[in-house]
Design an enzyme around this catalytic site. Structure first.
Site, PDB file in Angstrom:
ATOM      1  CG  HIS A   1      14.309 -53.260   3.310  1.00  0.00           C
ATOM      2  ND1 HIS A   1      15.657 -53.345   3.564  1.00  0.00           N
ATOM      3  CD2 HIS A   1      13.948 -51.982   3.635  1.00  0.00           C
ATOM      4  CE1 HIS A   1      16.101 -52.177   4.034  1.00  0.00           C
ATOM      5  NE2 HIS A   1      15.078 -51.342   4.096  1.00  0.00           N
TER       6      HIS A   1
ATOM      7  CG  ASN B   1      27.044 -56.491  12.581  1.00  0.00           C
ATOM      8  OD1 ASN B   1      26.357 -57.348  12.024  1.00  0.00           O
ATOM      9  ND2 ASN B   1      27.547 -55.459  11.935  1.00  0.00           N
ATOM     10  CG  LEU B   2      31.538 -61.219  11.299  1.00  0.00           C
ATOM     11  CD1 LEU B   2      31.581 -62.362  12.293  1.00  0.00           C
ATOM     12  CD2 LEU B   2      31.380 -61.773   9.883  1.00  0.00           C
TER      13      LEU B   2
ATOM     14  NE  ARG C   1      20.270 -61.981  -3.279  1.00  0.00           N
ATOM     15  CZ  ARG C   1      20.934 -61.726  -2.153  1.00  0.00           C
ATOM     16  NH1 ARG C   1      20.298 -61.576  -1.018  1.00  0.00           N
ATOM     17  NH2 ARG C   1      22.240 -61.608  -2.148  1.00  0.00           N
TER      18      ARG C   1
HETATM   19  P1  OAD Z   1      24.800 -55.802   4.609  1.00  0.00           P
HETATM   20  O1  OAD Z   1      25.278 -56.844   3.657  1.00  0.00           O
HETATM   21  O2  OAD Z   1      25.004 -54.376   4.255  1.00  0.00           O
HETATM   22  O3  OAD Z   1      25.490 -56.019   6.035  1.00  0.00           O
HETATM   23  C1  OAD Z   1      25.551 -57.273   6.640  1.00  0.00           C
HETATM   24  C2  OAD Z   1      26.159 -57.121   8.021  1.00  0.00           C
HETATM   25  O4  OAD Z   1      26.148 -58.387   8.634  1.00  0.00           O
HETATM   26  C3  OAD Z   1      27.620 -56.626   8.031  1.00  0.00           C
HETATM   27  O5  OAD Z   1      27.764 -55.593   9.009  1.00  0.00           O
HETATM   28  C4  OAD Z   1      28.417 -57.867   8.438  1.00  0.00           C
HETATM   29  O6  OAD Z   1      29.530 -57.542   9.276  1.00  0.00           O
HETATM   30  C5  OAD Z   1      27.398 -58.642   9.233  1.00  0.00           C
HETATM   31  N1  OAD Z   1      27.598 -60.101   9.199  1.00  0.00           N
HETATM   32  C6  OAD Z   1      28.060 -60.874   8.188  1.00  0.00           C
HETATM   33  N2  OAD Z   1      28.074 -62.161   8.542  1.00  0.00           N
HETATM   34  C7  OAD Z   1      27.594 -62.230   9.806  1.00  0.00           C
HETATM   35  C8  OAD Z   1      27.364 -63.285  10.732  1.00  0.00           C
HETATM   36  N3  OAD Z   1      27.625 -64.563  10.426  1.00  0.00           N
HETATM   37  N4  OAD Z   1      26.860 -62.965  11.954  1.00  0.00           N
HETATM   38  C9  OAD Z   1      26.597 -61.676  12.291  1.00  0.00           C
HETATM   39  N5  OAD Z   1      26.797 -60.634  11.458  1.00  0.00           N
HETATM   40  C10 OAD Z   1      27.284 -60.917  10.231  1.00  0.00           C
HETATM   41  O7  OAD Z   1      23.254 -56.127   4.893  1.00  0.00           O
HETATM   42  P2  OAD Z   1      22.106 -55.194   5.487  1.00  0.00           P
HETATM   43  O8  OAD Z   1      22.656 -54.275   6.510  1.00  0.00           O
HETATM   44  O9  OAD Z   1      21.005 -56.097   5.872  1.00  0.00           O
HETATM   45  O10 OAD Z   1      17.859 -53.746   0.968  1.00  0.00           O
HETATM   46  O11 OAD Z   1      21.687 -54.380   4.220  1.00  0.00           O
HETATM   47  C11 OAD Z   1      20.644 -53.467   4.310  1.00  0.00           C
HETATM   48  C12 OAD Z   1      19.836 -53.433   3.035  1.00  0.00           C
HETATM   49  O12 OAD Z   1      20.698 -53.191   1.938  1.00  0.00           O
HETATM   50  C13 OAD Z   1      19.173 -54.742   2.688  1.00  0.00           C
HETATM   51  O13 OAD Z   1      17.934 -54.929   3.329  1.00  0.00           O
HETATM   52  C14 OAD Z   1      18.963 -54.637   1.221  1.00  0.00           C
HETATM   53  C15 OAD Z   1      20.264 -54.000   0.816  1.00  0.00           C
HETATM   54  O14 OAD Z   1      20.174 -53.183  -0.249  1.00  0.00           O
HETATM   55  C16 OAD Z   1      17.022 -54.011  -0.032  1.00  0.00           C
HETATM   56  O15 OAD Z   1      17.101 -54.995  -0.725  1.00  0.00           O
HETATM   57  C17 OAD Z   1      15.985 -52.987  -0.199  1.00  0.00           C
END
Ligand code: OAD
Length: 241
Positions: A116, A209-210, A66
């Site tokens: 994070h 959000n998407l 990453r």
């Molecule tokens: P997720 O992967 O859980 O969610 C990503 C979100 O972004 C989803 O709701 C998608 O619908 C949305 N999405 C995807 N593509 C998109 C786009 N082009 N435009 C807008 N929205 C889009 O990611 P997080 O919510 O960030 O923690 O996850 C939270 C935490 O879980 C992360 O910080 C990480 C992970 O475990 C750690 O690493 C500690």
């Protein structure tokens, strides 16, 4: 009648929470989307202290990949729009990101909290120092402060660990007038609960959000689409409003 975001005061205090979705349009994989598995592992299987203790090679490999990816990606229009908002808005703007990439700082956001942690930071478990890190870390990394080998870990908040700067975040959310959540699934607490605090103190809450997130019902407004399109449009509306 429900207030809409663009009707907030011109000096409103704004807190923006971002997640993996804001960086998806830059080509950074999200955690829970269709591209969310990494070499067959769920994030919950590699992002824990237990995983690091039992298989440090695997966990380092995940974060080394990453970190290397950061060099191949660039901020997108959504990151730049938030930086523009911070610099042009009369009130305060704080970006609280769950992302461990560096795309917000590269796009010019200065009031930024990495709750994070960050890929370009290392943490020595021997001397407890944190320091900038670039390139692969791996198992045999040497601490630039105390020189100990093999005790440096990614400076990332893993499941079961306490996110960084929670006091500052909580204070900002309690004082905000507008809370905006961008590109996060709302699956991971305490980030996912910030909207409830914002709601409680009377802030207007907007989700960009998407797909609707798990906490979608807590928001006054939900706008669906790709971050690179809907975030600049939203910022334009605020600045023009
Ligand atoms: P997720 O992967 O859980 O969610 C990503 C979100 O972004 C989803 O709701 C998608 O619908 C949305 N999405 C995807 N593509 C998109 C786009 N082009 N435009 C807008 N929205 C889009 O990611 P997080 O919510 O960030 O923690 O996850 C939270 C935490 O879980 C992360 O910080 C990480 C992970 O475990 C750690 O690493 C500690």
């Amino acid at each position: 009648m429900e207030m809409i975001a663009t009707n907030v005061r011109k000096d409103a205090a704004i807190v923006v929470l971002t997640g993996a979705g804001i960086s998806a349009d830059s080509g950074v994989a999200t955690f829970r989307g269709p591209d969310g598995l990494w070499e067959g592992h769920r994030v919950e299987d590699v992002a824990t202290p237990e995983a690091f203790a039992s298989d440090p090679v695997l966990v380092h490999h995940f974060y080394d990949q990453r970190r290397a990816r950061l060099l191949e990606v660039a901020p997108n229009a959504a990151h730049f729009a938030l930086a523009r908002l911070e610099h042009q808005w009369a009130g305060s703007v704080l970006v609280v990101t769950q992302n461990v990439d560096d795309l917000h700082e590269r796009s010019g956001s200065a009031a930024l909290v990495h709750m994070h942690g960050a890929l370009n930071s290392g943490w020595c478990l021997a001397c407890n120092a944190r320091f900038a890190w670039s390139g692969a870390m791996g198992e045999g990394a040497r601490c630039p402060r105390c020189g100990t080998v093999g005790k440096v870990r990614p400076d990332i908040v893993w499941f079961g660990e306490m996110p960084y700067e929670m006091e500052r975040i909580d204070e900002a959310v309690r004082a905000c007038d507008l809370f905006v959540s961008i590109g996060t699934s709302g699956a991971v607490y305490p980030a996912a609960g910030l909207v409830q605090t914002a709601r409680y103190v009377g802030a207007h809450c907007v989700e960009l959000n998407l797909d609707p997130s798990q906490g979608s019902i807590f928001f006054h407004e939900t706008r669906l689409g790709r971050a690179a399109e809907i975030v600049p449009a939203f910022v334009d509306e605020l600045l023009a409003g």
